[in-house]
Design a protein around this motif. Structure first.
Motif, PDB file in Angstrom:
ATOM      1  N   PRO A 129       0.824  -1.206   0.000  1.00  0.00           N
ATOM      2  CA  PRO A 129       0.000   0.000   0.000  1.00  0.00           C
ATOM      3  C   PRO A 129       0.863   1.262   0.000  1.00  0.00           C
ATOM      4  O   PRO A 129       1.839   1.371   0.752  1.00  0.00           O
ATOM      5  CB  PRO A 129      -0.812  -0.109   1.291  1.00  0.00           C
ATOM      6  CG  PRO A 129      -0.827  -1.575   1.593  1.00  0.00           C
ATOM      7  CD  PRO A 129       0.493  -2.096   1.127  1.00  0.00           C
TER       8      PRO A 129
ATOM      9  N   ARG B  23      -3.991   4.212  -2.848  1.00  0.00           N
ATOM     10  CA  ARG B  23      -3.069   3.461  -1.992  1.00  0.00           C
ATOM     11  C   ARG B  23      -2.769   2.081  -2.596  1.00  0.00           C
ATOM     12  O   ARG B  23      -1.792   1.434  -2.242  1.00  0.00           O
ATOM     13  CB  ARG B  23      -3.631   3.338  -0.576  1.00  0.00           C
ATOM     14  CG  ARG B  23      -4.791   2.357  -0.415  1.00  0.00           C
ATOM     15  CD  ARG B  23      -5.461   2.504   0.952  1.00  0.00           C
ATOM     16  NE  ARG B  23      -4.542   2.235   2.037  1.00  0.00           N
ATOM     17  CZ  ARG B  23      -4.584   1.131   2.798  1.00  0.00           C
ATOM     18  NH1 ARG B  23      -5.469   0.199   2.562  1.00  0.00           N
ATOM     19  NH2 ARG B  23      -3.738   0.966   3.784  1.00  0.00           N
ATOM     20  N   TYR B  24      -3.606   1.643  -3.544  1.00  0.00           N
ATOM     21  CA  TYR B  24      -3.387   0.363  -4.219  1.00  0.00           C
ATOM     22  C   TYR B  24      -2.717   0.557  -5.579  1.00  0.00           C
ATOM     23  O   TYR B  24      -2.911  -0.218  -6.507  1.00  0.00           O
ATOM     24  CB  TYR B  24      -4.727  -0.359  -4.398  1.00  0.00           C
ATOM     25  CG  TYR B  24      -5.524  -0.420  -3.125  1.00  0.00           C
ATOM     26  CD1 TYR B  24      -5.064  -1.139  -2.034  1.00  0.00           C
ATOM     27  CD2 TYR B  24      -6.721   0.264  -2.992  1.00  0.00           C
ATOM     28  CE1 TYR B  24      -5.769  -1.171  -0.847  1.00  0.00           C
ATOM     29  CE2 TYR B  24      -7.442   0.241  -1.815  1.00  0.00           C
ATOM     30  CZ  TYR B  24      -6.957  -0.479  -0.746  1.00  0.00           C
ATOM     31  OH  TYR B  24      -7.664  -0.502   0.431  1.00  0.00           O
TER      32      TYR B  24
ATOM     33  N   ASP C  79      -8.717  -4.269  -0.275  1.00  0.00           N
ATOM     34  CA  ASP C  79      -8.919  -3.618   1.017  1.00  0.00           C
ATOM     35  C   ASP C  79      -9.353  -4.631   2.067  1.00  0.00           C
ATOM     36  O   ASP C  79      -8.888  -4.596   3.219  1.00  0.00           O
ATOM     37  CB  ASP C  79      -9.971  -2.515   0.895  1.00  0.00           C
ATOM     38  CG  ASP C  79     -10.042  -1.649   2.137  1.00  0.00           C
ATOM     39  OD1 ASP C  79      -9.271  -0.673   2.220  1.00  0.00           O
ATOM     40  OD2 ASP C  79     -10.839  -1.965   3.049  1.00  0.00           O
TER      41      ASP C  79
END
Length: 418
Positions: free
Chosen positions: A41, A49-50, A216
């Motif tokens: 991340p 974040r990915y 997530d």
């Protein structure tokens, strides 16, 4: 080393980053392969974040929404589930959920828009939608200024609302017909000079954006789930969850067993359930009478290589047929026990989970992820003023001149010559 390649899931041929079809003519979905085999991340907002497993290099900072995964207490207790996790996609500031369109279609629109920007694409993007996807792409294009033509069934236009004061880059045309009629017209327009097709299920940016729901969940739980539940129309979200699971299994830190996909559809308009169960639960009047008609797609990518059937077969998955009464009861119970409003489509996923529990398809101790694909709309409207996006004009799918009419509408709206 390149960040990723786009490869045909059937013949293995590598294609360009915005390719939608195999150049060898294979009836197969293209799929991204990332050079980073482990997910790390990034210190970036929202979905970005990915970044390791998104087919883009930059970000759109305003597109900062992402899935928020949390362990259920209220709803889980109702059904005796010890390890139920909610993947919430929508607006819920108390849980830091900030999707301003209240739908997980935001996860598709922003990576697609970023890819378009990186390709220096200036043509008018064409999107067909039953409502939620149109709202998400309208939101993204208003932020970026990308010219957008939305082609939406007339009966779905009420879903086209925005928190923006103006949408000068968005031209909305309604179609007297269903979602497939809108897709057909949009496809004809997108094939013309001056337009670009965003691609639907064939678009790897859209699928990898939706795949971040599973990313997530796995990062939050520290492992892949045993079961994954989602309501589907085309089934693209289910395909995305499967593709993400394969990447996470290859990562090596989240387990090697793929989650069982449990995909719900709303009867009497459930084409995917019909194909999977070899039954006929598609009424001639579809999509009329559905709890949420965004879940109806007459031509879902079921048998295509890498499509819904492959995803179900690879995971030992199941399809569920959910009635309106079941969806309504599940929505009421979820909202009461979890404390947030959810969209009708998400209620179909909740009802599928209820069917699975009652049918013994999941056990109390199983680790389960329930994808709430949209929620918090009532909550958002307490905090922000919203307005409807007004159509520029409407056409009939039965009109042989509908395509030319849309072209004239576009020329007038954007002040260009097509």
């Amino acid at each position: 080393m390149e960040k990723y390649v786009v490869r045909c899931s059937k013949c293995g041929e590598v294609h360009g980053p915005h390719s939608l079809n195999c150049k060898n003519g294979d009836d197969a979905l293209l799929r991204t392969e990332y050079s980073s085999k482990q997910l790390h991340p990034a210190d970036l907002p929202g979905i970005w974040r990915y970044q390791d497993w998104l087919p883009v290099n930059g970000i759109i900072e305003e597109g900062s929404g992402r899935t928020i995964t949390y362990k259920s207490q209220g709803f889980a207790e109702e059904y005796g589930l010890e390890d139920l996790w909610i993947a919430f996609n929508g607006y819920w500031p108390e849980r830091d959920a900030g999707m301003m369109t209240c739908t997980f279609k935001d996860l598709e629109s922003f990576p697609t828009m970023q890819l378009i920007r990186e390709l220096n694409e200036e043509r008018i993007m064409v999107v067909a939608s039953a409502g939620n996807t149109a709202r998400a792409f309208s939101h993204a294009c208003t932020i970026t200024g990308q010219p957008l033509l939305l082609v939406v069934p007339e009966n779905s236009a009420h879903r086209l609302w925005t928190t923006h004061e103006q949408n000068p880059s968005v031209c909305l045309v309604t179609v007297e017909g269903d979602y497939f009629d809108a897709i057909s017209l949009a496809g004809k327009i997108a094939s013309r000079d001056g337009f670009v097709n965003e691609g639907g299920a064939k678009n790897v940016a859209r699928r990898d954006g939706m795949a971040t729901v599973m990313l997530d969940a796995a990062l939050t739980m520290g492992t892949l789930p045993d079961h994954y539940f989602q309501a589907v129309g085309s089934g693209t979200g289910g395909i995305s969850a499967w593709e993400a699971s394969m990447r996470l299994a290859e990562d090596g830190r989240f387990g090697s067993k793929l989650p069982v996909l449990h995909l719900g559809q709303n009867i009497p308009c459930a084409p995917l359930y019909s194909l999977w169960s070899d039954s006929d639960v598609v009424s001639d009047s579809c999509p009329e009478g559905m709890y949420d008609d965004v879940l109806f797609n007459r031509k879902p990518p079921y048998s295509v290589k890498g499509g819904v059937k492959d995803a179900l077969d690879a995971t030992g998955g199941m399809m569920y047929a959910v009635s309106n009464d079941e969806a309504s009861a599940s929505q009421s119970l979820f909202e009461k026990t979890e404390g947030i409003d959810i969209n009708p489509a998400a209620a179909v996923a909740v009802a599928a989970l209820v069917q699975a529990v009652e049918g013994g398809n999941v056990l109390p101790e199983d680790r389960i992820v329930l994808n709430i694909t949209g929620g918090g709309q009532k909550r958002l409207m307490q905090d922000y003023p919203v307005r409807q996006i007004e159509p520029s004009a409407g056409v009939s799918a039965k009109d042989p001149n509908a395509e030319d009419e849309i072209l004239n509408i576009v020329e007038g709206f954007f002040g260009v010559r097509i």
